[in-house]
Enzyme design. Sequence first.
Site, PDB file in Angstrom:
ATOM      1  N   LYS A  61     -14.044   3.916  15.306  1.00 31.82           N
ATOM      2  CA  LYS A  61     -13.683   5.374  15.514  1.00 31.82           C
ATOM      3  C   LYS A  61     -14.301   6.334  14.357  1.00 31.82           C
ATOM      4  CE  LYS A  61      -9.959   6.355  13.238  1.00 31.82           C
ATOM      5  NZ  LYS A  61      -9.692   7.416  12.070  1.00 31.82           N
ATOM      6  N   ALA A 104      -1.859  11.069   9.183  1.00 35.89           N
ATOM      7  CA  ALA A 104      -0.698  10.676   8.217  1.00 35.89           C
ATOM      8  C   ALA A 104       0.148  11.925   8.004  1.00 35.89           C
ATOM      9  CB  ALA A 104      -1.132  10.048   6.914  1.00 35.89           C
ATOM     10  N   ARG A 140     -10.119  12.887   7.651  1.00 35.28           N
ATOM     11  CA  ARG A 140     -10.852  13.229   6.222  1.00 35.28           C
ATOM     12  C   ARG A 140     -12.264  12.742   6.378  1.00 35.28           C
ATOM     13  NH1 ARG A 140      -6.867   9.076   3.449  1.00 35.28           N
ATOM     14  NH2 ARG A 140      -7.402   8.196   5.519  1.00 35.28           N
ATOM     15  N   PHE A 196       0.008   0.649  -6.540  1.00 36.97           N
ATOM     16  CA  PHE A 196      -1.506   0.556  -7.305  1.00 36.97           C
ATOM     17  C   PHE A 196      -0.971   1.496  -8.441  1.00 36.97           C
ATOM     18  CE2 PHE A 196      -5.523   1.509  -9.061  1.00 36.97           C
ATOM     19  CZ  PHE A 196      -5.779   0.551  -9.553  1.00 36.97           C
ATOM     20  N   GLN A 227     -13.165   5.759   4.730  1.00 35.15           N
ATOM     21  CA  GLN A 227     -13.728   4.455   5.296  1.00 35.15           C
ATOM     22  C   GLN A 227     -14.846   4.426   6.106  1.00 35.15           C
ATOM     23  OE1 GLN A 227     -11.096   2.168   4.842  1.00 35.15           O
ATOM     24  NE2 GLN A 227     -10.086   3.881   3.674  1.00 35.15           N
ATOM     25  N   ASN A 278      -1.876   7.863   1.451  1.00 34.91           N
ATOM     26  CA  ASN A 278      -1.273   8.865   2.467  1.00 34.91           C
ATOM     27  C   ASN A 278      -0.618   8.198   3.643  1.00 34.91           C
ATOM     28  OD1 ASN A 278      -3.091  11.022   4.522  1.00 34.91           O
ATOM     29  ND2 ASN A 278      -1.523  11.848   3.136  1.00 34.91           N
ATOM     30  N   TRP A 279      -1.230   7.337   4.317  1.00 32.49           N
ATOM     31  CA  TRP A 279      -0.805   6.727   5.447  1.00 32.49           C
ATOM     32  C   TRP A 279       0.224   5.647   5.230  1.00 32.49           C
ATOM     33  CZ3 TRP A 279       0.948   7.396   9.916  1.00 32.49           C
ATOM     34  CH2 TRP A 279       0.829   6.385  11.081  1.00 32.49           C
ATOM     35  N   GLY A 331       0.862  -1.251   0.048  1.00 32.11           N
ATOM     36  CA  GLY A 331       0.001   0.052   0.134  1.00 32.11           C
ATOM     37  C   GLY A 331       0.789   1.246   0.071  1.00 32.11           C
ATOM     38  N   SER A 332       0.300   2.204  -0.745  1.00 32.48           N
ATOM     39  CA  SER A 332       1.228   3.486  -0.908  1.00 32.48           C
ATOM     40  C   SER A 332       0.327   4.642  -0.993  1.00 32.48           C
ATOM     41  CB  SER A 332       2.139   3.456  -2.033  1.00 32.48           C
ATOM     42  OG  SER A 332       1.146   3.048  -3.094  1.00 32.48           O
TER      43      SER A 332
END
Length: 358
Positions: A220, A169, A285, A43, A314, A13-14, A10-11
């Site tokens: 959360k 992040a 966000r 990706f 999310q 923001n976080w 994965g690449s």
Amino acid sequence: MGKERVAIIGSGNWGSAIAKLAGNNVKKHSDAFDDSRVPMWVFEEDLDIRVDLPPFALVQYEGRKLTEIINTDHENKKYLPDVRLSENIVAVPDLLEAVKGATALVFVMPHQFLNKCLDQLEGKVEKNAKAISLIKGVGVEGSDIHVFADVIQDRLGISTSALSGANIANEVAIDRFSETTVGYRTEEEGQMWQKLFQTPHFKVQLIDDVAGVSLCGALKNIVAVAAGFIDGLEYGNNSKAAIMRIGLLEMKHFCQEFFDDVKEESFLQESAGVADVITSCLGGRNRKCAEAFVKQKKPFDELERDMLNGQKLQGIHTAKDVHIFLKARDRLGAYPLFDKVYHISWEGLPVEKLTEGL
Ligand code: NAD
Ligand code: 13P
């Protein structure tokens, strides 16, 4: 024991922020980690990058692949601009190539894409590998619910811990003091993950509670959407504090009702619990887009596209997953805040109804 070989899956923001920490830490702890190369699965996408050409400052746009930008400029210009990644972070567009030979797998993609990755990875990772999930969300099928650390562990057959905390992040990436929580499978693995991520500005606490840490991070986000609705309604700080308190209680009840052995400390003493509720309700966000949902009266998918430049929300998806699960268990009435967030986000319930009956 040989050195751990790290791969980051994965690449965004976080993902990019955590790659920055890991890339530096493998060099600092070169006794424990192979420091020469940390593959990061990207990706692949094409970006139009602006180039200003002096002396007349002609503006041109140059199409480049994101992996090529990361590997040449050592910066993820789309998801974490203006933050330098160390040169051992190598962007790799092929997932199987990225994890080849890796013994420490860091899963950090939006939860929407995890299953597709696991389909590719099943049977293809090193037998002695360990993993950690930084993904916030839950996997639901009707009346079944799973945290992603368990999903990864079951599908790949490797021990999988979880990391979650009050970790916007962009702030972590520029070394603003932050804390996080690792819920470990074994203490030894917890210490290895701590070594990989901890810096003087990013404190990693350890707790023997994979489910609690994972669930706090997922739930959360529903509370943060509610906080954004409160901001959109301009109800003020008392209302937002009330939403945080009620949200934290629903999180705790949910974990204790549906999961065995979740620890009370995860909610009240760890960054993964109360601290993440606070930072997400103030600065995340999910909060930002939920406020815009009220003020701009646009659907969430449009706001995500307009406001997040490819980053993913999310909270509304977790609200839907949790709604499906609670409905299947006939327990919707016990979680009124979670249920309101679902109905406002997905079913057209007027946002003013949010606080009714809480
Ligand atoms: P992000 O929100 O920046 O999402 C963008 C990423 O999704 C990019 O890497 C993009 O390439 C990828 N993507 C887009 N379409 C894809 C597809 N079809 N298949 C696979 N990948 C695709 O991601 P993030 O911020 O790194 O978040 C990853 C996880 O970390 C999430 O669960 C999030 O909740 C959690 N998290 C985020 C933050 C934060 O501040 N950003 C902090 C803590 C935890
Ligand atoms: P958002 O996805 O709402 O930005 O939250 C980030 C986060 O998880 C902070 O800990």
